[in-house]
Design an enzyme around this catalytic site. Structure first.
Site, PDB file in Angstrom:
ATOM      1  N   SER A   2       0.820  -1.223   0.000  1.00 33.85           N
ATOM      2  CA  SER A   2       0.000   0.000   0.000  1.00 33.85           C
ATOM      3  C   SER A   2       0.843   1.256   0.000  1.00 33.85           C
ATOM      4  CB  SER A   2      -0.903   0.044   1.238  1.00 33.85           C
ATOM      5  OG  SER A   2      -1.640  -1.110   1.353  1.00 33.85           O
ATOM      6  N   THR A  44      -0.437   1.581   4.454  1.00 32.63           N
ATOM      7  CA  THR A  44      -0.274   3.031   4.255  1.00 32.63           C
ATOM      8  C   THR A  44       0.278   3.555   5.555  1.00 32.63           C
ATOM      9  OG1 THR A  44      -2.117   3.334   2.748  1.00 32.63           O
ATOM     10  CG2 THR A  44      -1.575   5.195   4.154  1.00 32.63           C
ATOM     11  N   THR A  66       1.451   6.843   0.717  1.00 33.41           N
ATOM     12  CA  THR A  66       0.617   5.703   0.307  1.00 33.41           C
ATOM     13  C   THR A  66       0.621   5.533  -1.207  1.00 33.41           C
ATOM     14  OG1 THR A  66      -1.621   4.772   0.479  1.00 33.41           O
ATOM     15  CG2 THR A  66      -1.488   7.121   0.076  1.00 33.41           C
ATOM     16  N   ARG A  77      -7.176   8.845  -9.686  1.00 35.13           N
ATOM     17  CA  ARG A  77      -7.770   8.995  -8.362  1.00 35.13           C
ATOM     18  C   ARG A  77      -6.720   9.450  -7.330  1.00 35.13           C
ATOM     19  NH1 ARG A  77      -7.026   6.771  -2.945  1.00 35.13           N
ATOM     20  NH2 ARG A  77      -9.042   6.852  -1.908  1.00 35.13           N
ATOM     21  N   THR A  83      -6.025   6.891   8.048  1.00 38.36           N
ATOM     22  CA  THR A  83      -5.852   5.789   7.108  1.00 38.36           C
ATOM     23  C   THR A  83      -7.227   5.201   6.797  1.00 38.36           C
ATOM     24  OG1 THR A  83      -4.692   3.689   6.696  1.00 38.36           O
ATOM     25  CG2 THR A  83      -5.446   4.083   8.935  1.00 38.36           C
ATOM     26  N   GLY A  84      -7.300   4.419   5.733  1.00 40.51           N
ATOM     27  CA  GLY A  84      -8.585   3.835   5.362  1.00 40.51           C
ATOM     28  C   GLY A  84      -9.118   4.450   4.080  1.00 40.51           C
TER      29      GLY A  84
END
Ligand code: SD4
Length: 336
Positions: free
Chosen positions: A93, A195, A213, A223, A246-247
């Site tokens: 990641s 990440t 990340t 994106r 994060t996420g």
């Protein structure tokens, strides 16, 4: 031109004068923190330095602590700590070995922020492993905060970074498997992100943060997530504290998550309470489909207190303080 020289020149041309006038015109009391106590209480210097990071990244926090113990500042620590994960090809990641977008391109997002509130970021950067270091150069050596895509890459190369192929065999194989079904919606693996977002307080009590990340695996070309967006993926206010996220970046951006956490700490919440409130803002939205995605926050305040919270189980924070480098499981919202 160095940032300082740019600002100096800008003030000579009148930009600085306009800023100065607007400051003269404002009501000073309104710009003070609501909770003065939070601003003035400094961490117990015997318990400094301190490093926290998202997920299980003990090698990265160890590197950051090594920098701090050698007398380095928090900014050097977070940069060098993040670089460990960027160079780690097993981490899919971040940096080299990051999973690509749906067209097979590895594109990186990163940012960094120092104790003065200076910040730099790169978005959609390709072919350069150490995106966090490019972000630092944007901060320190350009008059800008953010560089994107080809411009960011050219800036990195002109600053001496070596271009390389970031798509490793393992990540290429994973992408080829994904292509068989090529589900449109990127799937978030809520248990195994790497990440990295890192926050540090150095021996002087000064705070810095960084985040880096490769974003969501198999995202649409172009994106950009929350990680390079100052205030969303990361925010540092050296008087109050700092937060990193994060996420699923889209959900963090919609609530300007990291800035929100720092502002909640400014109002007197502990880092833990502030992270919980920021997650609450996401999950209590009407029609929130939070069951389908993960978001996690970690935060530190000026007192050196830390907190972490996520929507789902298995988010963790790595913390290095008082000679102990440990992974701490986060509390989480969705216990149903
Ligand atoms: C993004 N927030 O690009 C990043 C992804 C992430 O652990 O944090 N993964 O949306």
């Amino acid at each position: 031109m160095k940032r300082r020289e740019f600002i100096k020149n800008a003030s000579l041309t009148g930009v600085g004068l306009a800023v100065g006038n607007s400051l003269v015109g404002c009501d000073e009391t309104k710009s003070k923190p609501i909770n003065e106590a939070n601003k003035t209480v400094i961490a117990d210097s015997k318990r400094l330095p301190l490093v926290i990071a998202t997920w299980h990244v003990k090698e990265a926090t160890a590197k950051a602590m090594e920098v701090l113990q050698a007398g380095g500042n928090a900014l050097d620590a977070v940069e060098q700590g993040c670089m460990v994960e960027e160079a780690n090809e097993k981490g899919q990641s971040v940096g080299k070995g990051g999973l690509p977008d749906r067209d097979g391109n590895v594109t990186l997002d990163a940012c960094i922020m120092d104790k003065h509130g200076n910040c730099g970021s790169v978005v959609y950067l390709q072919n350069i492993t150490h995106a966090v270091s490019v972000a630092r150069k944007v901060m320190e050596e350009t008059p800008h905060v953010m560089l994107a895509g080809e411009g960011a890459k050219q800036f990195a190369i002109s600053s001496g970074f070596e271009p390389e192929d970031l798509l490793t065999e393992a990540s290429k194989e994973a992408w080829e498997k994904w292509k068989v079904e090529a589900k449109y919606k990127p799937i978030i693996n809520i248990e195994n992100h790497d990440t990295i977002g890192m926050l540090a307080i150095d021996k002087n009590g000064d705070i810095s943060g960084a985040c880096t990340t490769s974003g969501l695996a198999y995202k649409m070309g172009g994106r950009v997530g929350d990680s390079p967006i100052i205030g969303s993926g990361l925010f540092v206010d050296n008087e109050i504290g700092a937060c990193v996220a994060t996420g699923l970046g889209e959900e963090v951006v919609k609530t300007v998550g990291s800035f929100l956490v720092v502002e909640l700490m400014r109002q007197g919440k502990s880092p833990q309470e502030a992270c919980e409130e920021a997650i609450n803002r996401i999950v209590t939205k009407p029609n929130s489909n939070f069951k389908d995605f993960q978001v996690g926050y970690i935060a530190v305040n000026k007192k050196g207190e830390t907190g972490s919270y996520s929507i789902h189980q298995w988010f963790s924070m790595t913390k290095f303080q008082d000679g102990v480098n440990e992974q701490i499981q986060s509390d989480y919202y969705n216990k149903s």
